[in-house]
Design a protein around this motif. Structure first.
Motif, PDB file in Angstrom:
ATOM      1  N   GLY A 138       0.829  -1.208   0.000  1.00 37.74           N
ATOM      2  CA  GLY A 138       0.000   0.000   0.000  1.00 37.74           C
ATOM      3  C   GLY A 138       0.860   1.254   0.000  1.00 37.74           C
ATOM      4  N   LEU A 139       0.237   2.374  -0.409  1.00 35.33           N
ATOM      5  CA  LEU A 139       0.980   3.650  -0.452  1.00 35.33           C
ATOM      6  C   LEU A 139       0.996   4.335   0.922  1.00 35.33           C
ATOM      7  CD1 LEU A 139      -0.195   5.226  -3.858  1.00 35.33           C
ATOM      8  CD2 LEU A 139       1.886   3.917  -3.381  1.00 35.33           C
ATOM      9  N   LEU A 175      -3.508   7.738   1.721  1.00 31.93           N
ATOM     10  CA  LEU A 175      -4.553   8.432   2.480  1.00 31.93           C
ATOM     11  C   LEU A 175      -4.776   9.835   1.896  1.00 31.93           C
ATOM     12  CD1 LEU A 175      -5.993   7.318   4.959  1.00 31.93           C
ATOM     13  CD2 LEU A 175      -4.225   8.341   6.395  1.00 31.93           C
ATOM     14  N   GLU A 176      -3.680  10.507   1.553  1.00 31.21           N
ATOM     15  CA  GLU A 176      -3.767  11.835   0.933  1.00 31.21           C
ATOM     16  C   GLU A 176      -4.492  11.747  -0.404  1.00 31.21           C
ATOM     17  OE1 GLU A 176      -3.070  14.736   2.159  1.00 31.21           O
ATOM     18  OE2 GLU A 176      -2.173  13.902   3.988  1.00 31.21           O
ATOM     19  N   LEU A 177      -4.193  10.697  -1.164  1.00 32.11           N
ATOM     20  CA  LEU A 177      -4.806  10.566  -2.489  1.00 32.11           C
ATOM     21  C   LEU A 177      -6.308  10.272  -2.367  1.00 32.11           C
ATOM     22  CD1 LEU A 177      -2.000   8.626  -4.415  1.00 32.11           C
ATOM     23  CD2 LEU A 177      -2.404  11.092  -4.258  1.00 32.11           C
ATOM     24  N   LEU A 178      -6.669   9.513  -1.353  1.00 35.28           N
ATOM     25  CA  LEU A 178      -8.096   9.265  -1.122  1.00 35.28           C
ATOM     26  C   LEU A 178      -8.794  10.584  -0.803  1.00 35.28           C
ATOM     27  CD1 LEU A 178      -7.944   6.029   1.032  1.00 35.28           C
ATOM     28  CD2 LEU A 178      -9.264   6.278  -1.085  1.00 35.28           C
ATOM     29  N   HIS A 179      -8.111  11.402  -0.028  1.00 36.61           N
ATOM     30  CA  HIS A 179      -8.697  12.689   0.334  1.00 36.61           C
ATOM     31  C   HIS A 179      -8.846  13.572  -0.909  1.00 36.61           C
ATOM     32  CE1 HIS A 179     -10.075  15.675   3.067  1.00 36.61           C
ATOM     33  NE2 HIS A 179      -9.134  16.540   2.716  1.00 36.61           N
ATOM     34  N   LYS A 180      -7.881  13.477  -1.805  1.00 39.42           N
ATOM     35  CA  LYS A 180      -7.989  14.248  -3.055  1.00 39.42           C
ATOM     36  C   LYS A 180      -9.184  13.752  -3.878  1.00 39.42           C
ATOM     37  CE  LYS A 180      -3.393  16.021  -3.735  1.00 39.42           C
ATOM     38  NZ  LYS A 180      -2.100  15.927  -4.415  1.00 39.42           N
ATOM     39  N   PHE A 193      -5.590   9.304  10.257  1.00 36.54           N
ATOM     40  CA  PHE A 193      -6.785   8.924   9.484  1.00 36.54           C
ATOM     41  C   PHE A 193      -7.944   9.896   9.742  1.00 36.54           C
ATOM     42  CE2 PHE A 193      -6.811   4.426   7.729  1.00 36.54           C
ATOM     43  CZ  PHE A 193      -5.440   4.243   7.791  1.00 36.54           C
ATOM     44  N   MET A 194      -7.936  10.474  10.925  1.00 41.63           N
ATOM     45  CA  MET A 194      -9.112  11.185  11.430  1.00 41.63           C
ATOM     46  C   MET A 194      -9.748  12.148  10.424  1.00 41.63           C
ATOM     47  SD  MET A 194     -10.469  10.215  14.047  1.00 41.63           S
ATOM     48  CE  MET A 194     -11.977  10.826  14.740  1.00 41.63           C
ATOM     49  N   ASP A 195      -8.952  13.052   9.841  1.00 40.46           N
ATOM     50  CA  ASP A 195      -9.591  13.991   8.904  1.00 40.46           C
ATOM     51  C   ASP A 195      -9.355  13.635   7.442  1.00 40.46           C
ATOM     52  OD1 ASP A 195      -6.996  14.575   9.317  1.00 40.46           O
ATOM     53  OD2 ASP A 195      -7.215  16.755   9.290  1.00 40.46           O
TER      54      ASP A 195
END
Ligand code: PEP
Ligand code: MN
Length: 338
Positions: A142-143, A148-153, A175-177
């Motif tokens: 996994g990255l 996690l940043e890319l999911l947020h994007k 993970f929270m935000d």
């Protein structure tokens, strides 16, 4: 132990009785359902004086709950629980929630492209693994934080809420935000330290059933989270290990009606990890909806043949489109919507 109150009991009376009960060092959990009020007692109820409680004129009945899970028990909460993942996206109501996306987040282009495609076909939540618990240490892991940043994007690009797997309690802060729902994977269903820490948050938890766990063990894991005060738990059946080798796992479809009967928590099904092969996803998903599941988690990839994990079971955009149309018809037949 649960106390069933008579129709028309006032909130003041319930509060007063709850305070009285808590003197016996148990937690009193009043639940106001449609036409029913119950007070669930959690903790060591050995000292509770049942006969004294029966003298309260508003007490209808007192039942001893035999099962070890209390907060997750349907007896404690007769109505279905609805868990809100994001405004307008709730699991457990008439509308089925489809969570879709790749097994692993692989790049910014990939996750945004998949997010847009699954959204166009009616998925309400984007899934994608950033930390991947793999059977082999040599497989793609996994990255991680970048994933996690890319999911947020992808969330910012589409508005889709995000569910992603957490494997370590030390990661909760980061993970929270970045996500709207924590996924606890099958391999971590009994990672009790993780469950306890997640119980301290108020974010929804998608709890997957371990591949060798009973319904009771599954609900006891939900209880770990709920005992910490986080009642936003969604159960996910994803197949269990049997002697059959043809499928990756055996989808235990009976888990759906059984869990719905034992518990008030919403239940979803992951047909992708159950079957382990793309062509089985649609029929298993249809079976899940017909059996009463509140939603589905489906792996969809922009290019399954080159996926870094679980390509064989991932749907292409076209097959996801086809599957969603087929599911709409099944949902309508059982008085649900997608
Ligand atoms: C996943 O959702 O990608 C996953 C690893 O699932 P499970 O924990 O059910 O194996
Ligand atoms: Mn996967």
């Amino acid at each position: 132990m649960i106390i069933i109150m008579k129709q028309g009991t006032t909130h003041e009376h319930v509060d007063e009785l709850s305070r009285h009960i808590e003197r016996w060092n148990v937690k009193a959990n009043p639940i106001y359902g449609e036409g029913t009020i119950v007070i669930g007692l959690v903790g060591d109820t050995g000292a509770v004086d049942k006969d004294a409680l029966m003298l309260d004129p508003q007490v209808e009945n007192i039942i001893k709950v035999q099962e070890p899970f209390k907060l997750a028990n349907r007896k404690f909460h007769p109505d279905n629980s609805v868990v809100e993942i994001a405004p307008g996206v709730s699991v457990g109501g008439k509308k089925l929630v489809v969570m879709a996306g790749p097994c692993s987040v692989e790049s910014e282009e990939q996750i945004i492209d998949v997010a847009k495609h699954v959204q166009a076909d009616g998925a309400a939540v984007l899934r994608g693994g950033a930390w991947k618990p793999r059977s082999s240490p040599y497989s793609f892991q996994g990255l991680k934080a970048e994933g996690l940043e890319l999911l947020h994007k992808a969330h910012e690009a589409t508005g889709l809420p995000v569910v992603t797997e957490i494997t370590n309690p030390a990661h909760i802060d980061i993970f929270m935000d970045k996500c709207d729902c924590f996924q606890v994977g099958a391999r971590n269903m009994q990672n009790f330290e993780l469950l306890k820490e997640l119980g301290q948050t108020r974010k929804p938890i998608l709890l997957k059933r371990g591949f060798a766990n009973t319904m009771e063990e599954f609900l006891m894991s939900a209880e770990y989270i709920m005992a910490g005060g986080n009642e936003n738990v969604i159960l996910c059946e994803r197949g269990i290990r049997t002697y059959e080798k043809y499928t990756r796992n055996t989808l235990d479809i009976s888990a759906v009606p059984v869990l719905k009967r034992m518990s008030h928590l919403p239940v979803i099904v992951d047909p992708s990890h159950a079957g382990g092969i793309y062509w089985m996803v649609e029929p298993l998903a249809k079976a899940a909806v017909a059996a009463g599941a509140d939603g589905l988690m489906i792996e969809v990839h922009n290019d399954p043949a080159h996926a870094l994990s679980d390509g064989a079971q991932s749907l292409t955009y076209d097959s996801f489109h086809h599957t969603m149309n087929a599911l709409r018809a099944v949902a309508a037949a059982v008085d649900r919507e997608i």
